[in-house]
Design a protein around this motif. Structure first.
Motif, PDB file in Angstrom:
ATOM      1  N   ILE A 193      -6.871  -8.636   6.380  1.00 21.14           N
ATOM      2  CA  ILE A 193      -8.045  -8.406   5.534  1.00 21.14           C
ATOM      3  C   ILE A 193      -8.085  -6.957   5.056  1.00 21.14           C
ATOM      4  CG2 ILE A 193     -10.574  -8.323   5.522  1.00 21.14           C
ATOM      5  CD1 ILE A 193     -10.474 -10.722   7.494  1.00 21.14           C
ATOM      6  N   ALA A 194      -7.843  -6.002   5.975  1.00 26.79           N
ATOM      7  CA  ALA A 194      -7.875  -4.589   5.615  1.00 26.79           C
ATOM      8  C   ALA A 194      -6.826  -4.265   4.562  1.00 26.79           C
ATOM      9  CB  ALA A 194      -7.667  -3.738   6.864  1.00 26.79           C
TER      10      ALA A 194
ATOM     11  N   TRP B  18      -9.732   0.654  10.695  1.00 19.92           N
ATOM     12  CA  TRP B  18     -10.533  -0.496  10.245  1.00 19.92           C
ATOM     13  C   TRP B  18     -10.239  -1.741  11.096  1.00 19.92           C
ATOM     14  CZ3 TRP B  18     -14.175  -1.623   6.467  1.00 19.92           C
ATOM     15  CH2 TRP B  18     -14.340  -2.959   6.156  1.00 19.92           C
TER      16      TRP B  18
ATOM     17  N   ALA C  64      -6.286  -4.320  -3.178  1.00 16.85           N
ATOM     18  CA  ALA C  64      -7.208  -4.604  -4.296  1.00 16.85           C
ATOM     19  C   ALA C  64      -7.843  -3.310  -4.803  1.00 16.85           C
ATOM     20  CB  ALA C  64      -8.299  -5.581  -3.843  1.00 16.85           C
ATOM     21  N   LEU C  65      -8.272  -2.432  -3.883  1.00 20.40           N
ATOM     22  CA  LEU C  65      -8.864  -1.162  -4.302  1.00 20.40           C
ATOM     23  C   LEU C  65      -7.846  -0.290  -5.028  1.00 20.40           C
ATOM     24  CD1 LEU C  65     -11.083  -0.299  -1.219  1.00 20.40           C
ATOM     25  CD2 LEU C  65     -11.852  -0.921  -3.494  1.00 20.40           C
TER      26      LEU C  65
ATOM     27  N   CYS D 216      -7.791  -5.710   1.152  1.00 20.13           N
ATOM     28  CA  CYS D 216      -8.831  -4.882   0.525  1.00 20.13           C
ATOM     29  C   CYS D 216      -8.219  -3.584  -0.013  1.00 20.13           C
ATOM     30  CB  CYS D 216      -9.941  -4.570   1.519  1.00 20.13           C
ATOM     31  SG  CYS D 216     -10.933  -6.007   1.955  1.00 20.13           S
TER      32      CYS D 216
ATOM     33  N   CYS E 197       0.841  -1.217   0.000  1.00 17.59           N
ATOM     34  CA  CYS E 197       0.000   0.000   0.000  1.00 17.59           C
ATOM     35  C   CYS E 197       0.866   1.253   0.000  1.00 17.59           C
ATOM     36  CB  CYS E 197      -0.926   0.001   1.214  1.00 17.59           C
ATOM     37  SG  CYS E 197      -2.331  -1.099   1.043  1.00 17.59           S
TER      38      CYS E 197
END
Length: 198
Positions: A187-188, A164, A194-195, A191, A130
């Motif tokens: 998980i956060a 989150w 992926a976003l 996500c 990220c």
């Protein structure tokens, strides 16, 4: 014999075990029954299950209007069914019957799923991905202010992931009794990656 009440979505409810040849199990809505069923389609005293000497069970309907079914087949009034295992349906309630003749499968090997086993590495890799992606986008926009932009992007991404993960970890603690923080961070981050990729 073991009698288990199965819920409408397949979840396991009441479990009762009966031992000894000739032991009876009365099923119905009355409190005198061995298995009390909260079902309007069940008579006060609906069915009788008896453990036989050979380990099987005898199922008998007690003259009800809706009848008793064993593995989907209705037992006629006055007729008894001898079963080793199966599903007994009284009204709309499902009871699973098991006796000593019921075959039990071999032990399954316990394997932790991939995410739980490598959750720390996955979470760290996701956070790094990220931050790297955010930095790359900022570098494309303007290389002159790269350091400040990368820092802002990293802080925003870390803050969102932390918020989150903290919220879901708190929900897990309240519902299941354990924080599961690393799983929620993973998980956060997944996500977020992926976003960002989309």
């Amino acid at each position: 014999m073991l009698i288990e009440q199965i819920g409408p979505h397949g979840q396991l409810g009441l479990q009762r075990r009966f031992q000894g040849a000739g032991t009876d199990c009365r099923v119905g809505r009355e409190l005198v029954c061995d298995i009390v069923v909260d079902d309007k389609h069940v008579a006060p005293q609906y069915g009788l299950l008896t453990l036989l000497e050979d380990g099987r069970a005898r199922v008998r309907d007690l003259g009800t209007r809706n009848g008793t079914r064993v593995d989907g087949k209705r037992i006629p009034a006055g007729v008894e069914a001898i079963v080793e295992e199966g599903e007994v349906i009284v009204g709309r309630t499902r009871l699973r019957l098991r006796t000593r003749h019921t075959s039990v499968g071999p032990e399954r090997i316990f394997r932790r799923d991939f995410v739980r086993r490598h959750r720390t590495i996955l979470a760290a890799a996701g956070v790094a991905a990220c931050v790297a992606y955010g930095g790359f986008l900022q570098w494309l926009k303007g290389p002159s202010s790269l350091l400040r932009s990368v820092t802002v992007a990293a802080l925003v991404a870390t803050g969102v992931i932390a918020l989150w993960s903290g919220l879901w970890a708190l929900i897990s603690k309240l519902n299941r009794g354990s924080w599961e923080a690393r799983v929620h961070v993973t998980i956060a981050v997944a996500c977020g990656v992926a976003l960002a990729a989309l």
